[in-house]
Design an enzyme around this catalytic site. Sequence first.
Site, PDB file in Angstrom:
ATOM      1  N   TYR A 496      37.286  44.791  54.622  1.00 25.69           N
ATOM      2  CA  TYR A 496      37.466  43.684  53.673  1.00 25.69           C
ATOM      3  C   TYR A 496      36.220  42.805  53.622  1.00 25.69           C
ATOM      4  O   TYR A 496      35.512  42.767  52.641  1.00 25.69           O
ATOM      5  CB  TYR A 496      38.713  42.867  54.036  1.00 25.69           C
ATOM      6  CG  TYR A 496      39.080  41.882  52.958  1.00 25.69           C
ATOM      7  CD1 TYR A 496      39.692  42.324  51.788  1.00 25.69           C
ATOM      8  CD2 TYR A 496      38.804  40.530  53.089  1.00 25.69           C
ATOM      9  CE1 TYR A 496      40.006  41.426  50.767  1.00 25.69           C
ATOM     10  CE2 TYR A 496      39.127  39.629  52.084  1.00 25.69           C
ATOM     11  CZ  TYR A 496      39.722  40.083  50.932  1.00 25.69           C
ATOM     12  OH  TYR A 496      40.030  39.206  49.927  1.00 25.69           O
ATOM     13  N   SER A 576      40.551  44.668  46.569  1.00 29.85           N
ATOM     14  CA  SER A 576      40.195  43.337  46.111  1.00 29.85           C
ATOM     15  C   SER A 576      38.737  43.053  46.482  1.00 29.85           C
ATOM     16  O   SER A 576      37.835  43.748  46.023  1.00 29.85           O
ATOM     17  CB  SER A 576      41.166  42.308  46.685  1.00 29.85           C
ATOM     18  OG  SER A 576      41.090  41.088  46.009  1.00 29.85           O
ATOM     19  N   ASP A 660      47.166  43.193  36.566  1.00 32.73           N
ATOM     20  CA  ASP A 660      46.498  42.421  37.613  1.00 32.73           C
ATOM     21  C   ASP A 660      45.801  41.227  36.973  1.00 32.73           C
ATOM     22  O   ASP A 660      44.799  41.382  36.278  1.00 32.73           O
ATOM     23  CB  ASP A 660      45.485  43.301  38.350  1.00 32.73           C
ATOM     24  CG  ASP A 660      44.940  42.632  39.610  1.00 32.73           C
ATOM     25  OD1 ASP A 660      45.067  41.397  39.726  1.00 32.73           O
ATOM     26  OD2 ASP A 660      44.393  43.342  40.462  1.00 32.73           O
ATOM     27  N   HIS A 695      48.317  42.822  41.350  1.00 29.92           N
ATOM     28  CA  HIS A 695      47.294  42.898  42.393  1.00 29.92           C
ATOM     29  C   HIS A 695      47.806  43.537  43.685  1.00 29.92           C
ATOM     30  O   HIS A 695      47.030  43.820  44.586  1.00 29.92           O
ATOM     31  CB  HIS A 695      46.774  41.488  42.692  1.00 29.92           C
ATOM     32  CG  HIS A 695      45.471  41.460  43.414  1.00 29.92           C
ATOM     33  ND1 HIS A 695      44.315  42.017  42.902  1.00 29.92           N
ATOM     34  CD2 HIS A 695      45.130  40.948  44.623  1.00 29.92           C
ATOM     35  CE1 HIS A 695      43.325  41.832  43.758  1.00 29.92           C
ATOM     36  NE2 HIS A 695      43.790  41.197  44.818  1.00 29.92           N
TER      37      HIS A 695
END
Length: 724
Positions: A496, A576, A660, A695
Amino acid sequence: MKTMIKNILACGVLLALTGCSESPSSSIAVTKERVSTTSIEKVNLSYPKTAEGQVVESYFGEEVADPYRWLEDDMSDETANWVKTQNQTTFAYLDQIPYRDKLKESLEKLFNYEKISAPFTEGDYTYFYKNDGLQNQYVLYRTKGDAEAEIFLDPNTFSEDGTTSMSGLTFSDDGSLAAYQISEGGSDWRKIIILDTESKEPIEQALVDVKFSGISWFGNQGFYYSSYDKPKGSELSAKTDQHKVYYHQLGTSQTKDKLVFGGTDEQKHRYIGANVSRDNRFLVISASVSTSGNKLFIKDLTDPDSKLVTILDNTDSDTYVIDTKGSTLFLVTNLNAPNKKLVRVDASKPQPENWQDVIPETKNVLGLSKGGDYFFAKYMADAISQVKQYDKAGKLVREINLPGVGTARGFVGKKEQTTLYYSFANYITPGNTYSFDVQTGESSVYRKSGAQFDSDKYKTEQVFYTSKDGTKVPMIISYKKGLKLDSKNPTILYGYGGFNVSLTPSFSSTIAAWLEQGGVYAVPNIRGGGEYGKQWHKAGTQLQKQNVFDDFIAAAEYLNEEKYTSSDYLAVRGGSNGGLLVGAVMTQRPELFKVALPAVGVLDMLRYHTFTAGAGWAYDYGTSEQSKEMYTYLKGYSPVHNVKEGISYPATLITTGDHDDRVVPAHSYKFAAELQAKGASNKPYLIRIETNAGHGAGTPTSKTIEQYADIYGFTLYNMGIESL
């Protein structure tokens, strides 16, 4: 406080905490049956034609073409047709994978066990969430005394396909009223439903057009919530940058709701949250212009004429009120304390110069919860949980003995509770729920996980590797015992690296399914995250963002050098901000990975801030309008702008949702179009677009299973795996 709001860019695709059963006979590591990878690579895909427009944008005198700008219009027929034809191409490819259905059947089996949450009490009832196994959404049950449990709310009945989910449930002080939010099709725009808990019936018309909001009750009279003005044009992609706090008085129309904060230019912020103290004495308002840093205000609700008092007038820290006692406020802050601390102050003079330490900063990052009239300090030591119990004066009561090395979550409850609950898990240990006696400190198993997964047959280890600039970075690697370090193990490297988000060990059926097949799962705690406090976060932001990518690349190189895997068997995945991570490293080092799996990614770094609440991410990214230096830096790694003609990129399966409205799907659409137009033709560059999905939050179980069957199938197929 009754509720706590913390707006951050959510951490990619959410993984349900479920389990799996083991089937050694189907292990990749056992069969090692492979086809020639070149036979797969030489399949020439015929991609749908993506029209190229003539849009050119000027940045500090430099002209930048944006040929796929038209895909940003999510309301157009042209975009809808593009989505349809791309999905047809993608699913035609996925249909040829011989074991795709087998993977789906396996995942269904692994998900199919009863999952029950820890209980919590509201009014005369004890509530708990339960999923029988394959239900799309968890069901909320309740019981009274010794009576049999009854269904209180079943989100599975909200829509036929399970794409309407529930979130943000809160109860009034006496438990007689409840309010919850529903999301339709995964959208961040929500409705608020208000119920009489005894009859389970709505008491008035639902509130609509609510976004990025908590629900904080003021007695039984009403509640505070937040939202934006509904944008003109597309509600999925139009910019939203002025959050507002409202008070809803029960029995009145939403049009009569009182604007409390955020309505003036002076009060304009992108994210605002409002919370009422448990004793209904104070309203606390947190206001932010980005996903990091907030101003803080307080209002005395016992005096209708009281004014807002400023606690913090700048966004230099992340600070929130966790509890109150009389006129004393308890605040968690990283102001002059990068690893956070707990302080107290009197509400009459709440400014920082009057703060007194309760739990001082330590070398480890502090997370805090409260319950039973105690504070629970949940520290991260190299991303591993340590928990300590303190009284309200800051005196250490005890260090809590956890069941092992992993992540503890919970230790939350009301002041009067004597029993709290927590869960404990890691990548190979299913999450059991434990009860905890706040007086004696004794823990006992409350509910053992029903996951059919034999942890004894797996191993998880933490290693430390060196990044490009010499920084030591931890990584947790999980795999089946007996793994041969022969460079031929299918491996997923997940990351991430942003927004102060920490990746701590947790159990998931989707991860366990990969391990069960003989795969390796590796998670590095790279810079940009919060594992080592604010400085670790800042070291991966704006003009230092390349540190994040370098850390991730170094993790891949470590796995190769130590022969866990090799570039022929290495997949890279993230969602993301993690989707950006994947897009950046696959364009910077395409030869290092066999497969790339960017999910709901931020991929157009020159324009991300023009969509929905994207401008709020500028603390981490900077913007192309900020300065020439920042523009040049962003363009240098923006995945959409760094796809080169004729390069053989990893086999790529991009995943996104057409609804999203956090990271708009245009990011993924444009990246797919660039790869299909320019990437070497010996690799598949595909996009899987989930319709009526957002999302990731509230994704129904059925869609999760289908998606992971496709992701794992695509990954293994492009690594040359012939059969399972």
